[in-house]
Motif scaffolding. Structure first.
Motif, mmCIF file in Angstrom:
data_model
loop_
_atom_site.group_PDB
_atom_site.id
_atom_site.type_symbol
_atom_site.label_atom_id
_atom_site.label_comp_id
_atom_site.label_asym_id
_atom_site.label_seq_id
_atom_site.Cartn_x
_atom_site.Cartn_y
_atom_site.Cartn_z
ATOM 1 N N ALA D 8 -9.612 -9.096 -7.076
ATOM 2 C CA ALA D 8 -10.737 -9.979 -6.717
ATOM 3 C C ALA D 8 -10.836 -10.219 -5.139
ATOM 4 O O ALA D 8 -11.064 -9.108 -4.587
ATOM 5 C CB ALA D 8 -10.331 -11.128 -7.650
ATOM 6 N N TRP D 9 -10.739 -11.520 -4.801
ATOM 7 C CA TRP D 9 -11.145 -11.706 -3.588
ATOM 8 C C TRP D 9 -9.986 -11.382 -2.497
ATOM 9 O O TRP D 9 -10.070 -11.096 -1.412
ATOM 10 C CB TRP D 9 -11.639 -13.011 -3.160
ATOM 11 N N LEU D 10 -8.825 -11.181 -3.120
ATOM 12 C CA LEU D 10 -7.713 -10.373 -2.249
ATOM 13 C C LEU D 10 -8.299 -8.862 -2.034
ATOM 14 O O LEU D 10 -7.847 -8.516 -0.519
ATOM 15 C CB LEU D 10 -6.459 -10.548 -2.832
ATOM 16 N N ARG D 11 -8.746 -8.365 -2.893
ATOM 17 C CA ARG D 11 -9.133 -7.068 -2.555
ATOM 18 C C ARG D 11 -10.367 -7.051 -1.734
ATOM 19 O O ARG D 11 -10.463 -6.399 -0.783
ATOM 20 C CB ARG D 11 -9.807 -6.478 -3.638
ATOM 21 N N GLU D 12 -11.244 -7.933 -1.937
ATOM 22 C CA GLU D 12 -12.418 -8.130 -0.886
ATOM 23 C C GLU D 12 -11.901 -8.533 0.769
ATOM 24 O O GLU D 12 -12.234 -7.959 1.749
ATOM 25 C CB GLU D 12 -13.324 -9.158 -1.225
ATOM 26 N N ARG D 13 -11.121 -9.368 0.695
ATOM 27 C CA ARG D 13 -10.732 -9.846 2.095
ATOM 28 C C ARG D 13 -9.988 -8.628 2.826
ATOM 29 O O ARG D 13 -9.914 -8.567 4.030
ATOM 30 C CB ARG D 13 -9.866 -11.021 2.063
ATOM 31 N N ARG D 36 0.537 -10.010 6.183
ATOM 32 C CA ARG D 36 -0.200 -10.908 6.860
ATOM 33 C C ARG D 36 -0.599 -10.537 8.186
ATOM 34 O O ARG D 36 -1.565 -10.575 8.865
ATOM 35 C CB ARG D 36 0.322 -12.262 7.202
ATOM 36 N N ALA D 37 0.290 -9.732 8.720
ATOM 37 C CA ALA D 37 0.390 -9.180 10.205
ATOM 38 C C ALA D 37 -0.550 -7.926 10.299
ATOM 39 O O ALA D 37 -0.893 -7.297 11.408
ATOM 40 C CB ALA D 37 1.887 -8.926 10.582
ATOM 41 N N ARG D 38 -1.160 -7.347 9.181
ATOM 42 C CA ARG D 38 -1.679 -5.828 9.037
ATOM 43 C C ARG D 38 -3.124 -5.924 9.666
ATOM 44 O O ARG D 38 -3.383 -4.946 10.288
ATOM 45 C CB ARG D 38 -1.688 -5.348 7.644
ATOM 46 N N ALA D 43 -4.748 -11.418 6.755
ATOM 47 C CA ALA D 43 -4.170 -12.723 7.027
ATOM 48 C C ALA D 43 -5.094 -13.799 6.476
ATOM 49 O O ALA D 43 -4.536 -14.901 5.851
ATOM 50 C CB ALA D 43 -4.375 -12.991 8.676
ATOM 51 N N LEU D 44 -6.239 -13.296 6.184
ATOM 52 C CA LEU D 44 -7.143 -14.296 5.527
ATOM 53 C C LEU D 44 -6.933 -14.272 3.958
ATOM 54 O O LEU D 44 -7.021 -15.332 3.466
ATOM 55 C CB LEU D 44 -8.617 -13.764 5.866
ATOM 56 N N ALA D 45 -6.445 -13.106 3.358
ATOM 57 C CA ALA D 45 -6.474 -12.954 2.195
ATOM 58 C C ALA D 45 -4.926 -13.895 1.648
ATOM 59 O O ALA D 45 -5.032 -14.686 0.564
ATOM 60 C CB ALA D 45 -6.059 -11.681 1.561
ATOM 61 N N PHE D 46 -4.085 -14.036 2.436
ATOM 62 C CA PHE D 46 -3.014 -14.752 2.386
ATOM 63 C C PHE D 46 -2.884 -16.065 3.276
ATOM 64 O O PHE D 46 -1.926 -16.772 3.429
ATOM 65 C CB PHE D 46 -1.638 -13.804 2.650
ATOM 66 N N SER D 47 -4.070 -16.513 3.402
ATOM 67 C CA SER D 47 -4.054 -17.843 4.155
ATOM 68 C C SER D 47 -3.861 -19.301 3.133
ATOM 69 O O SER D 47 -3.091 -20.046 3.793
ATOM 70 C CB SER D 47 -5.482 -18.247 4.654
ATOM 71 N N ASP D 48 -4.012 -19.046 1.903
ATOM 72 C CA ASP D 48 -3.642 -20.027 1.146
ATOM 73 C C ASP D 48 -2.734 -19.700 0.029
ATOM 74 O O ASP D 48 -3.534 -19.112 -1.104
ATOM 75 C CB ASP D 48 -4.891 -21.120 0.495
#
Lengths: 154, 82, 154, 82
Positions: D8-13, D36-38, D43-48
Motif C-alpha cells: 500500500a502506501w509504504l510501497r508507494e513511498r 529509514r536511512a536508505r 524516511a517518509l514511509a516510516f515517519s509515523d
C-alpha cells in the motif's frame, strides 16, 4: 414488495439477484431450508392468513426503525414443502455490515417465534407438529425490552 | 359473540378452524373453561394450557386478559416460523 | 474450493446457487459491495499473494472449529473494481441458524482487519488509501481471547 | 539477509515492493531505523510508526519483536479487507 408470503417454491439465488439495494455496501441473506435429516420427507406449514402478513410487515417496519437499512425483504412459504426446499429467506442491505447482519438476525429471531406459522413434519408413516425451541423464545430477549414489533400477534 | 380461531393441533383436536361462540366470559381463562365443555376434542385441545397461546384481536394475550369488547380470540401452540 | 481469491468479477447469485450444503437448515451470506457514494468511481485492492490465501484459509479453519458448519466459502476480489461491483462474499451453512450467522459474522470481522488487503479509493482526480476503522479493529475482541486464527499475518 | 516487503502506501513511498537487506538488526525497530536511512521515500514511509504494522515471517509482530532467524519482514498499514 418487502414481504411476500407464498405457497409456490422460490429460488434464493434469483431472490438475491433481484434484490436491488442502491448505495448499499453490505448485503446479508438468510435462507431457511427443510432439513431432510431425521427422516423428514416433507413439511406442512400452516399460517394465519391476513395476520401473518401483518405480523411480518410490523417486524420489517421495526427492523427499519432500529437499523440503518438500504433495503429489506422477507419471503416465506406456506403449504407443503419437500425436504431440501427453501422455507423462507430474509435479505437485508445497508451501508455498513453491522446493520445488515443485525437486521437479518433480528428478523429471524422474531419470525421464528412471533410470526403465526406452525410446522408439521411428515416422516414415513407418521406426522408430528414441530415444537418450539426454548432457545428460540429466549433469543427474543437479545433485542432489548422484550416487546415486539408493535402490531398483531406480538 | 366472539369468533374463536384454532390453529395447528388445536385445530386438529377441536376439529374446527373457527367457530362463533355466544359467551359472557370475562377473561380468556373463562372462555377456555366454556370451550372445554363443548366436546371431547375441545377438552383435549385445552388439556395442557402451558402449551397453548392466545391472541385477542390479533394481540398475544395471557389467560387473565379481559375479553370486554373483543371480537376475535385465537388459540394456537407456540409459533414455529422461519 | 472453500477460498477463492480472484481478480475477475463474480456473481453473488451464482455463488449462492452453486453453494451446496447437504443437510443444512440455514444458509447465511454476506456480500460486500463497492459503494458509489462519496464520489468513489473505482476501488483498487492490493493484496499479499500467497499470504492472503493462507490467512483466509486459516480463518475458515478457525470458523469450522468454532461453529458447527455444514459448508463454508469465501470469495474475495483484488485488482480494480468499479462502483457497484461485489468485492467479496462469505457463505456459511449449518444445521441451525445461530452457527451460520455467527460464522459469517466471525469471518467478516477477521477478513476486515486481518486478511492482507489494502483498498485505494479513486475519485475524480484523486486517490486515497482507505483507512482502517477503529470499530473494525474493536470488533475482533467480540470473539474471545483476541487471538486470531492460528496462521499467517495473524 | 532479510527480505523486506512493502504494501500500500509504504510501497508507494519507498517506491519498492520488496528489497533484500543486509542487516544485523536485532528487532523490528532496529530494522526500521536502518531502513529509514536508505532514502527520503523510506524516511517518509516510516515517519509515523503508529500507522505502520509489521509481520515477521508472515506473523504480525510488534516493534520490539526479535529478528533472530527471520527471513522476511513485511511493512504495511492496517489491513482493510472485506
Amino acid at each position: 414488495m418487502e414481504v411476500e408470503l407464498r405457497e409456490a417454491p422460490f429460488d434464493p439465488a434469483a431472490e438475491l439477484a433481484a434484490f436491488a439495494a442502491p448505495g448499499a455496501g453490505a448485503v446479508v441473506t438468510f435462507t431457511g431450508v427443510v432439513r431432510g435429516d431425521d427422516g423428514v420427507e416433507r413439511l406442512e406449514i400452516e399460517h394465519w392468513p391476513g395476520a401473518t402478513e401483518e405480523a411480518i410487515a410490523a417486524m420489517v417496519q421495526e427492523a427499519r426503525a432500529r437499523f440503518a437499512l438500504s433495503a429489506v425483504r422477507v419471503v416465506h412459504r406456506h403449504g407443503t414443502l419437500q425436504a431440501g426446499e427453501p422455507i423462507m429467506m430474509v435479505l437485508a442491505a445497508a451501508p455498513h455490515r453491522r446493520a445488515a447482519f443485525e437486521a437479518a438476525d433480528f428478523l429471524m429471531d422474531w419470525l421464528k417465534s412471533r410470526a403465526p406459522f406452525w410446522k408439521k413434519a411428515h416422516r414415513a408413516g407418521s406426522a408430528a407438529w414441530v415444537e418450539a425451541r426454548s432457545e428460540d423464545e429466549a433469543a427474543l430477549s437479545r433485542w432489548g425490552d422484550g416487546r415486539g414489533p408493535a402490531s398483531t400477534v406480538s | 359473540m366472539i369468533e374463536v380461531l384454532y390453529f395447528a393441533w388445536l385445530r386438529e383436536r377441536t376439529g374446527l378452524s373457527r367457530e362463533t361462540v355466544e359467551t359472557q366470559a370475562a377473561t380468556v381463562a373463562d372462555l377456555v373453561e366454556e370451550l372445554r365443555a363443548r366436546s371431547e376434542g375441545h377438552a383435549l385441545a385445552f388439556s395442557d394450557l402451558r402449551a397453548v397461546r392466545a391472541a385477542v384481536d390479533r394481540r398475544l394475550a395471557g389467560l387473565d386478559a379481559p375479553l370486554a369488547g373483543a371480537r376475535e380470540v385465537a388459540f394456537f401452540p407456540p409459533m414455529t416460523g422461519g
